[in-house]
Design a protein around this motif. Structure first.
Motif, PDB file in Angstrom:
ATOM      1  N   THR A 122       0.837  -1.190   0.000  1.00 51.97           N
ATOM      2  CA  THR A 122       0.000   0.000   0.000  1.00 51.97           C
ATOM      3  C   THR A 122       0.873   1.240   0.000  1.00 51.97           C
ATOM      4  O   THR A 122       1.938   1.262   0.617  1.00 51.97           O
ATOM      5  N   LYS A 123       0.416   2.250  -0.701  1.00 56.75           N
ATOM      6  CA  LYS A 123       1.085   3.549  -0.732  1.00 56.75           C
ATOM      7  C   LYS A 123       0.099   4.594  -0.230  1.00 56.75           C
ATOM      8  O   LYS A 123      -0.952   4.809  -0.828  1.00 56.75           O
ATOM      9  N   GLU A 124       0.429   5.215   0.897  1.00 51.79           N
ATOM     10  CA  GLU A 124      -0.445   6.202   1.516  1.00 51.79           C
ATOM     11  C   GLU A 124       0.234   7.563   1.537  1.00 51.79           C
ATOM     12  O   GLU A 124       1.431   7.670   1.778  1.00 51.79           O
ATOM     13  N   ILE A 125      -0.555   8.603   1.297  1.00 51.10           N
ATOM     14  CA  ILE A 125      -0.065   9.977   1.302  1.00 51.10           C
ATOM     15  C   ILE A 125      -0.599  10.675   2.552  1.00 51.10           C
ATOM     16  O   ILE A 125      -1.802  10.640   2.823  1.00 51.10           O
ATOM     17  N   ILE A 126       0.301  11.289   3.317  1.00 49.99           N
ATOM     18  CA  ILE A 126      -0.076  11.988   4.554  1.00 49.99           C
ATOM     19  C   ILE A 126       0.400  13.433   4.464  1.00 49.99           C
ATOM     20  O   ILE A 126       1.567  13.690   4.183  1.00 49.99           O
ATOM     21  N   GLN A 127      -0.506  14.349   4.690  1.00 46.05           N
ATOM     22  CA  GLN A 127      -0.176  15.773   4.721  1.00 46.05           C
ATOM     23  C   GLN A 127      -0.427  16.290   6.133  1.00 46.05           C
ATOM     24  O   GLN A 127      -1.538  16.192   6.646  1.00 46.05           O
ATOM     25  N   GLU A 128       0.613  16.835   6.764  1.00 48.34           N
ATOM     26  CA  GLU A 128       0.496  17.318   8.139  1.00 48.34           C
ATOM     27  C   GLU A 128       0.739  18.823   8.197  1.00 48.34           C
ATOM     28  O   GLU A 128       1.678  19.334   7.578  1.00 48.34           O
ATOM     29  N   THR A 129      -0.124  19.508   8.969  1.00 52.81           N
ATOM     30  CA  THR A 129       0.026  20.943   9.184  1.00 52.81           C
ATOM     31  C   THR A 129       0.239  21.193  10.669  1.00 52.81           C
ATOM     32  O   THR A 129      -0.612  20.818  11.490  1.00 52.81           O
ATOM     33  N   GLU A 130       1.367  21.777  11.015  1.00 47.34           N
ATOM     34  CA  GLU A 130       1.664  22.086  12.418  1.00 47.34           C
ATOM     35  C   GLU A 130       0.836  23.298  12.831  1.00 47.34           C
ATOM     36  O   GLU A 130       0.897  24.356  12.201  1.00 47.34           O
ATOM     37  N   LYS A 131       0.013  23.143  13.874  1.00 46.64           N
ATOM     38  CA  LYS A 131      -0.956  24.171  14.230  1.00 46.64           C
ATOM     39  C   LYS A 131      -0.309  25.472  14.683  1.00 46.64           C
ATOM     40  O   LYS A 131      -0.838  26.559  14.454  1.00 46.64           O
ATOM     41  N   GLY A 132       0.841  25.387  15.325  1.00 48.69           N
ATOM     42  CA  GLY A 132       1.479  26.597  15.834  1.00 48.69           C
ATOM     43  C   GLY A 132       2.073  27.473  14.755  1.00 48.69           C
ATOM     44  O   GLY A 132       1.934  28.700  14.774  1.00 48.69           O
ATOM     45  N   THR A 133       2.730  26.862  13.764  1.00 49.23           N
ATOM     46  CA  THR A 133       3.446  27.615  12.735  1.00 49.23           C
ATOM     47  C   THR A 133       2.766  27.586  11.374  1.00 49.23           C
ATOM     48  O   THR A 133       3.081  28.405  10.509  1.00 49.23           O
ATOM     49  N   GLY A 134       1.873  26.641  11.153  1.00 48.46           N
ATOM     50  CA  GLY A 134       1.260  26.489   9.844  1.00 48.46           C
ATOM     51  C   GLY A 134       2.138  25.759   8.850  1.00 48.46           C
ATOM     52  O   GLY A 134       1.776  25.620   7.673  1.00 48.46           O
ATOM     53  N   GLU A 135       3.288  25.252   9.304  1.00 45.46           N
ATOM     54  CA  GLU A 135       4.196  24.537   8.421  1.00 45.46           C
ATOM     55  C   GLU A 135       3.542  23.238   7.946  1.00 45.46           C
ATOM     56  O   GLU A 135       2.952  22.498   8.731  1.00 45.46           O
ATOM     57  N   VAL A 136       3.665  22.971   6.633  1.00 40.58           N
ATOM     58  CA  VAL A 136       3.048  21.792   6.037  1.00 40.58           C
ATOM     59  C   VAL A 136       4.135  20.811   5.603  1.00 40.58           C
ATOM     60  O   VAL A 136       5.121  21.211   4.971  1.00 40.58           O
ATOM     61  N   VAL A 231      -6.654  -0.883   7.812  1.00 40.89           N
ATOM     62  CA  VAL A 231      -6.599  -2.008   6.868  1.00 40.89           C
ATOM     63  C   VAL A 231      -7.064  -1.506   5.497  1.00 40.89           C
ATOM     64  O   VAL A 231      -8.259  -1.535   5.193  1.00 40.89           O
ATOM     65  N   PRO A 232      -6.139  -1.018   4.667  1.00 46.41           N
ATOM     66  CA  PRO A 232      -6.541  -0.419   3.390  1.00 46.41           C
ATOM     67  C   PRO A 232      -7.151  -1.403   2.400  1.00 46.41           C
ATOM     68  O   PRO A 232      -7.954  -1.024   1.558  1.00 46.41           O
ATOM     69  N   VAL A 233      -6.763  -2.688   2.475  1.00 45.94           N
ATOM     70  CA  VAL A 233      -7.266  -3.691   1.540  1.00 45.94           C
ATOM     71  C   VAL A 233      -7.920  -4.815   2.335  1.00 45.94           C
ATOM     72  O   VAL A 233      -7.299  -5.395   3.229  1.00 45.94           O
ATOM     73  N   MET A 234      -9.188  -5.139   2.006  1.00 44.93           N
ATOM     74  CA  MET A 234      -9.943  -6.149   2.755  1.00 44.93           C
ATOM     75  C   MET A 234     -10.548  -7.175   1.812  1.00 44.93           C
ATOM     76  O   MET A 234     -10.731  -6.912   0.621  1.00 44.93           O
ATOM     77  N   PRO A 235     -10.918  -8.349   2.340  1.00 43.61           N
ATOM     78  CA  PRO A 235     -11.672  -9.324   1.549  1.00 43.61           C
ATOM     79  C   PRO A 235     -13.012  -8.741   1.095  1.00 43.61           C
ATOM     80  O   PRO A 235     -13.563  -7.837   1.736  1.00 43.61           O
ATOM     81  N   LYS A 236     -13.534  -9.274   0.011  1.00 44.45           N
ATOM     82  CA  LYS A 236     -14.774  -8.761  -0.571  1.00 44.45           C
ATOM     83  C   LYS A 236     -15.910  -8.767   0.449  1.00 44.45           C
ATOM     84  O   LYS A 236     -16.145  -9.748   1.140  1.00 44.45           O
ATOM     85  N   GLY A 237     -16.610  -7.643   0.539  1.00 44.23           N
ATOM     86  CA  GLY A 237     -17.785  -7.523   1.398  1.00 44.23           C
ATOM     87  C   GLY A 237     -17.512  -7.045   2.795  1.00 44.23           C
ATOM     88  O   GLY A 237     -18.440  -6.611   3.491  1.00 44.23           O
ATOM     89  N   LEU A 238     -16.257  -7.080   3.252  1.00 57.73           N
ATOM     90  CA  LEU A 238     -15.978  -6.707   4.638  1.00 57.73           C
ATOM     91  C   LEU A 238     -16.032  -5.195   4.847  1.00 57.73           C
ATOM     92  O   LEU A 238     -16.608  -4.727   5.839  1.00 57.73           O
ATOM     93  N   ASP A 319      -3.199   6.042  -1.833  1.00 56.24           N
ATOM     94  CA  ASP A 319      -2.874   6.405  -3.210  1.00 56.24           C
ATOM     95  C   ASP A 319      -2.979   5.192  -4.134  1.00 56.24           C
ATOM     96  O   ASP A 319      -3.513   5.289  -5.239  1.00 56.24           O
ATOM     97  N   SER A 320      -2.465   4.031  -3.693  1.00 55.13           N
ATOM     98  CA  SER A 320      -2.508   2.831  -4.526  1.00 55.13           C
ATOM     99  C   SER A 320      -2.215   1.605  -3.680  1.00 55.13           C
ATOM    100  O   SER A 320      -1.707   1.712  -2.560  1.00 55.13           O
TER     101      SER A 320
END
Length: 331
Positions: A122-136, A231-238, A319-320
């Motif tokens: 699995t490929k996951e994309i995470i975007q984080e914003t620090e609340k104090g500075t606004g840094e992304v 669990v990004p990928v599951m058996p059918k129907g779960l 993402d994929s």
């Protein structure tokens, strides 16, 4: 005039109760009528779960696999696919969103049958914003999990990775990571709830969902949120069953106007937990407001302590994914 007739005709100027609110009221009224008078007891705390991570890499991350170490000893019909003329977001109920998400998933899910000796990538994309500075900051997490859990897996969180060893004797994880255990979970939403309630299968007791307590619902939500977010990928129907089961939890709410990591505005599902102070586990599940396609997660995490503590708003999405024959083999 009969006072009850007069009361029935009174218009309080408020919208009618939704299904979730009515269900919670019925549950609490039932409990109040059948519970003998007794001194109030403090709410039961959720059992402590150990975190299966390497060192302090993911100690501050809220979305992580949880390991339990044993010490030896009247559902509604499924919603139809939403029409283009969906009701205004402010009027949509959490159950309608989650039932719509289940229907979307059933229409679009891909059947997967990996071999035990393979890996789920699995490929996951995470975007984080620090609340104090606004840094992304943007992180790309790539994971290779052993299908049967018998081999080492490569796991990443917020850009940092480590080898995850196979489980030892008397260890189990929630949510399950091996395909064989996932396939045993019920794909009927009510049976899935009961299996999470009893931890050993849905047929231990002939329970009614109306008899589940607030604390038990809190634990069930905790388990469902973990299953859906980790669990990004599951058996059918779960996954459709898990969406519908989540919609049956009293206190689950729809919140419109929530942005995902790609800047799309959707309707989010969150949980008002009566047994926990502060933000409950699970954050926000964000869905397309018309099709109910799942868009991603919104959550909060902290790092550091005292004056050096930082708080981050975290947006993420899958993402994929693919099946590979070797760990760290890219599809």
């Amino acid at each position: 005039m009969n006072e009850l007739d007069e009361l029935r005709g009174w218009d309080a100027g408020a919208p009618p109760l939704d299904d979730d609110t009515r269900h919670r009221a019925r549950v609490r009224l039932f409990a109040a009528m059948n519970e003998p008078a007794a001194a109030p007891r403090p709410p039961r705390r959720r059992p402590v779960l150990r975190i299966a991570v390497a060192g302090a890499v993911a100690a501050a991350v809220t979305a992580t696999v949880l390991v339990v170490v044993r010490d030896g000893d009247g559902q509604e019909p499924r919603a139809k696919a939403p029409a283009a003329s969906s009701p205004a977001l402010r009027n949509v109920s959490a159950r309608a969103v989650l039932n719509g998400a289940a229907q979307y998933e059933r229409t679009h899910e891909k059947t997967v049958a990996p071999r035990d000796d393979q890996y789920i990538y699995t490929k996951e994309i995470i975007q984080e914003t620090e609340k104090g500075t606004g840094e992304v900051q943007r992180h790309v997490d790539e994971n290779w999990r052993s299908v049967d859990g018998s081999k080492r897996s490569w796991v990443m969180e917020i850009g940092k990775g480590w080898w995850s060893e196979p489980l030892k004797e008397n260890e189990s994880v929630w949510p399950p990571q091996d395909w064989g255990t996932l396939k045993k979970l019920p794909t009927d939403p009510e049976k899935l709830i009961l299996s999470l309630l009893h931890k050993s299968g849905p047929n231990d007791k002939n329970d009614s969902l109306d008899e589940i307590t607030d604390q038990e619902w809190s634990d069930i939500h905790f388990s469902l949120a973990g299953l859906l977010s980790l669990v990004p990928v599951m058996p059918k129907g779960l996954r459709p069953a898990a969406y519908e089961a989540l919609g049956m939890v009293p206190g689950v709410q729809a919140v419109p106007g929530q942005q995902d990591a790609k800047g799309r505005t959707g309707v989010a599902i969150t949980y008002d937990d009566p047994t926990v102070e502060g933000t409950p586990y699970g954050g926000f599940f964000i869905f397309n407001p018309k099709t109910y396609e799942f868009l991603g997660f919104r959550d909060t995490r902290t790092s550091g302590e005292g004056k050096s503590m930082k708080t981050y708003t975290q947006l993420s999405y899958l993402d994929s994914w693919a099946i590979t024959d070797k760990v760290k083999q890219r599809p």
